[in-house]
Design a protein around this motif. Sequence first.
Motif, short mmCIF file in Angstrom:
data_model
loop_
_atom_site.label_atom_id
_atom_site.label_comp_id
_atom_site.label_asym_id
_atom_site.label_seq_id
_atom_site.Cartn_x
_atom_site.Cartn_y
_atom_site.Cartn_z
N GLU A 192 -36.59 -25.79 14.65
CA GLU A 192 -35.90 -24.61 14.15
C GLU A 192 -35.86 -23.46 15.15
OE1 GLU A 192 -35.98 -21.82 10.09
OE2 GLU A 192 -37.65 -23.14 10.57
N ASN B 60 -32.90 -19.26 17.41
CA ASN B 60 -32.76 -20.28 16.38
C ASN B 60 -32.03 -21.49 16.96
OD1 ASN B 60 -31.15 -21.42 13.78
ND2 ASN B 60 -33.05 -20.43 13.17
N ARG C 184 -30.02 -23.50 15.60
CA ARG C 184 -28.65 -23.70 15.13
C ARG C 184 -27.67 -23.17 16.16
NH1 ARG C 184 -27.91 -21.85 8.96
NH2 ARG C 184 -25.76 -22.33 9.56
N ASN D 166 -34.69 -23.40 2.89
CA ASN D 166 -34.94 -23.70 4.29
C ASN D 166 -36.02 -24.77 4.44
OD1 ASN D 166 -34.56 -23.15 7.17
ND2 ASN D 166 -36.64 -22.35 7.11
N LYS E 270 -35.91 -28.27 6.17
CA LYS E 270 -36.92 -28.62 7.16
C LYS E 270 -37.39 -30.06 6.94
CE LYS E 270 -41.24 -26.85 9.14
NZ LYS E 270 -42.20 -25.72 9.14
N ARG F 10 -34.81 -32.29 8.36
CA ARG F 10 -34.87 -32.36 9.83
C ARG F 10 -36.02 -33.25 10.29
NH1 ARG F 10 -33.72 -26.71 9.25
NH2 ARG F 10 -35.93 -26.19 9.57
#
Length: 764
Positions: free
Chosen positions: A252, A285, A287, A523, A527, A530
């Motif tokens: 992240e 971040n 992203r 989130n 997570k 991910r």
Amino acid sequence: MSALLKFTTFILGVCLMNPSSVFSRPQGENNSSNLTKLELAKRDADDFESLASLTMPSVVVVESVDRTGKEGGRGTGFVVSSDGVIATNFHVIGEHRDFSIRFANGESYRPKSIIGIDRSRDLALIKIDAQDLPVLELGDSDQLVPGEAILSLGNPLGYSHSVSRGVIAALRELEFGDGRPMVQVAIPIEPGSSGSPALNLEGKVVAILSIKSGGAMGFAVPINALKKLLAEPVKPIPMKKWLTIGALDELEWQPVMNGSWKQRAGMITASGLGDGFGGRMVCLNQRIDTQLPYELEVEVRLEDESGAAGLVFQSSDEDSHYGFYPSNGSLRLTRFDGASVYDWTILKTVDHPSYLQNEWNLLKVRLEENGRILCSVNDQVVIDMTDFSLRAGRVGLCKFREPTAQFRGFRLAKRFSSDEISSKLRNRVKKITQPLGQRKASMNEVETLVKLGEKTPQALRELAMDLENQAKEAKHLADEIRERLVIKDLADSLSYSDDQSVDLLRSSLLIARLENEHFDLENYLKKADRLALKIEKFFPKEATGEERLKILVSQLFEEMGFHGSTLDYHHRSNSFINEVMDDREGLPITLSILLIELAQRLDLPVSGIGLPGHFMAMYREEPRQIEEKDPVEAKEFLIDAFGGKIVSREEANEITGIQLEEEDFLPLPKRDIITRVLRNLINSADQERDKEARLRYINALIAVDPSDRYNRTMRALIHYGEERFSDALMDLEYLIIEFPDAPEVAPLIEIRNRLIEQGKSIKQ
């Protein structure tokens, strides 16, 4: 007093009064009868002083931190290799905790890696980046003799590099030593002594102080156990992999410019100074889908308003980006075009009453395709301007100067849904809570108050006190309503008739939200996604279910470092799944929940097994029929998430300490898993004597299972004891109606009748 204790006390007394009578002298030295007892005692004292002086440079202070990153314990270690190898007790450094090494000359080191661990013998070997260190020679603990004199150097009660004298009392096998030999020593052992070397008069380490038994008696690990650990070839564990507590999620976040970034319980803390000018440090971040337009926000709190911290966006590299942040009490938008201060352009600096100094402040930025940048603080736009210089890049966080900053609630989206409270809702809340107005008094009203006389200020102060009390009650009410809404969400998440429809991770996160208000639940669900994707990359294309399970276990517990909490077992963080995911440390049940959820995302049939006293997970394949042949037997694997390994049923018997039956290995419904987590939290609250938390978890349990007779009875008694009689009466009525044959109904009826009579007398 036992004969052994009398003998040990006698030896200790003789040792302290006349050391020469028991201390062995170096070979070749003549203990002449012409020397007086006083001269002998002085010479032995000189030997101790010389020995302590010679060995002191090799002894270190080990200072660790606790689960929350605050100052933890202090212990001792000593140099066993000149190239920077330090030996100590395993419990001194702590399971995956941060720690530092400090020598007697004041030099401090950060550990570089862990190069050896023996949990059963409570031993650890640490590597620091140092050369030519003075080494303590290791002796032979097999040659120890009861009554032999020893010297110890350590840090008892925080007094660094203290010297103690004593004797070897005995060699024993103890249950807490796993049945292996331990050295019983007659020498002071206090907090901070753990890891101290016990040396004989030749200056060789013969044992490592470890356990305090009582008074001046304790136990030490034989030095031969350490020699065995030193001889074992191991793969060093880098500190980056060892330090799971507070470690940033690399999936992240990506720190740049150094500085210290820590992540716990949904909060990120930035401390120290980065490599950039002014101590600038940036954390981006991961992203990258930041196509215009977009919005981002975060809540930030500065340790000191002389610092600066906030949002960065449009970051094409570590030196180029925009930054919106509070600085010295003002709000600033800056464009960073390079590393030097000469490459910075302060686009705008404003003072605004919406910014609350020394408090949490919500920073928000919206970027539009036409170059417009809107910056808000606490939902008030403070900067609105256009700049076309930086057109693309990543987003993240930044900090400048020395003061620490904390961040929470980071979000990024094309556009956030409106969180504005409707006027209708606001008016209804006002009507229910009846708050007083906040308008300023007019001049006419002031004059009227003056005419009321000298008692008017006191009356106004009393009014102010009433307002403060109302504010406190409103805050308390807000907390209670929030808690009830979370409990309702938790009960709803478990209301499915089909157990497979229950989202175990979401329900676990709702438990955490009872105390962790400021984390992004969604989130943590992402997570987990991910983590599963990262693990799936290690699956061979044609891998069997068994092979994939073993890879999952290996990646989660060996590579990622998820582990059982051995030092803070009863800490509530271990029951909050968001903190378990952040710290990679938890209880058997919370680690199993994470394993089950990852397995589900990887199409592996893993369920929870509620063994007595120790929760586990089980992988179970259903039997398969191959053509017309006999069915292939189902495969079954037990996973002890606390130990991070696959175990057999026989090993499960050993772990639980009982002979398990077939019914013990049946899958536990997800609803029961959640109630087990809540019961763990009730036990933790009981140990901490936290009545409010205990009631909170009881409320959650009853919401999940209204027929929970035991906890409803407990809640009724709690309400009764705290004089919340109407609440107590509701629970009592439920119990009496629903469980008329229960043995505790008779006293409950008596309490109910007493409450009813009290109510009647109050009305009269």
